[in-house]
Design a protein around this motif. Sequence first.
Motif, PDB file in Angstrom:
ATOM      1  N   LYS A  61       0.837  -1.205   0.000  1.00  0.00           N
ATOM      2  CA  LYS A  61       0.000   0.000   0.000  1.00  0.00           C
ATOM      3  C   LYS A  61       0.872   1.255   0.000  1.00  0.00           C
ATOM      4  O   LYS A  61       0.564   2.229  -0.680  1.00  0.00           O
ATOM      5  N   ASN A  64       2.100   2.171  -3.355  1.00  0.00           N
ATOM      6  CA  ASN A  64       1.015   2.510  -4.292  1.00  0.00           C
ATOM      7  C   ASN A  64       0.888   1.489  -5.420  1.00  0.00           C
ATOM      8  O   ASN A  64       0.558   1.841  -6.558  1.00  0.00           O
ATOM      9  N   THR A  66      -1.366  -0.922  -6.492  1.00  0.00           N
ATOM     10  CA  THR A  66      -2.724  -1.386  -6.198  1.00  0.00           C
ATOM     11  C   THR A  66      -2.991  -2.807  -6.681  1.00  0.00           C
ATOM     12  O   THR A  66      -3.702  -3.563  -6.022  1.00  0.00           O
TER      13      THR A  66
END
Length: 141
Positions: A61, A64, A66
């Motif tokens: 997370k 970033n 995803t």
Amino acid sequence: LLYAASACYLAGAYKFTLNVYEKRKDFVLYKIIVLFQLAVLLYTRVYLWFPAAFGLRAHMKEQNDTTFYYGATVMVTIFSIFNLVLIVDGLGAAAKWLPRKFPKSKEEKGETAALEMLRAYEAKRKFRAGVKVVIATTRLS
């Protein structure tokens, strides 16, 4: 985790060869193996797994990423459910065997052995019924 699983499996396989109804030594050894399996399960499946799994998700997370984050979330959830099932099974075995006392009389030994045979028969019957349901639903599909 794989080494721990293999150690528990080997200990469990040996555990089922013990004559716990006739020999006190085997009965005590059975309890020791149950404690060993519970300790290994709690250490690996709780103490090691959950911090590592949630740390992995947190790292993804932060990066970033995803796609990997959602994939890791799905896999962590699946493996966590599996680990929780193993923990519940280990706790159930410990709750069943640790408070149990060695049967002293022949009647107690016979009752315990007969009860175990009855449970095994019932489990086999339920398994066969489940297999028949799966076969029937497969044929109807």
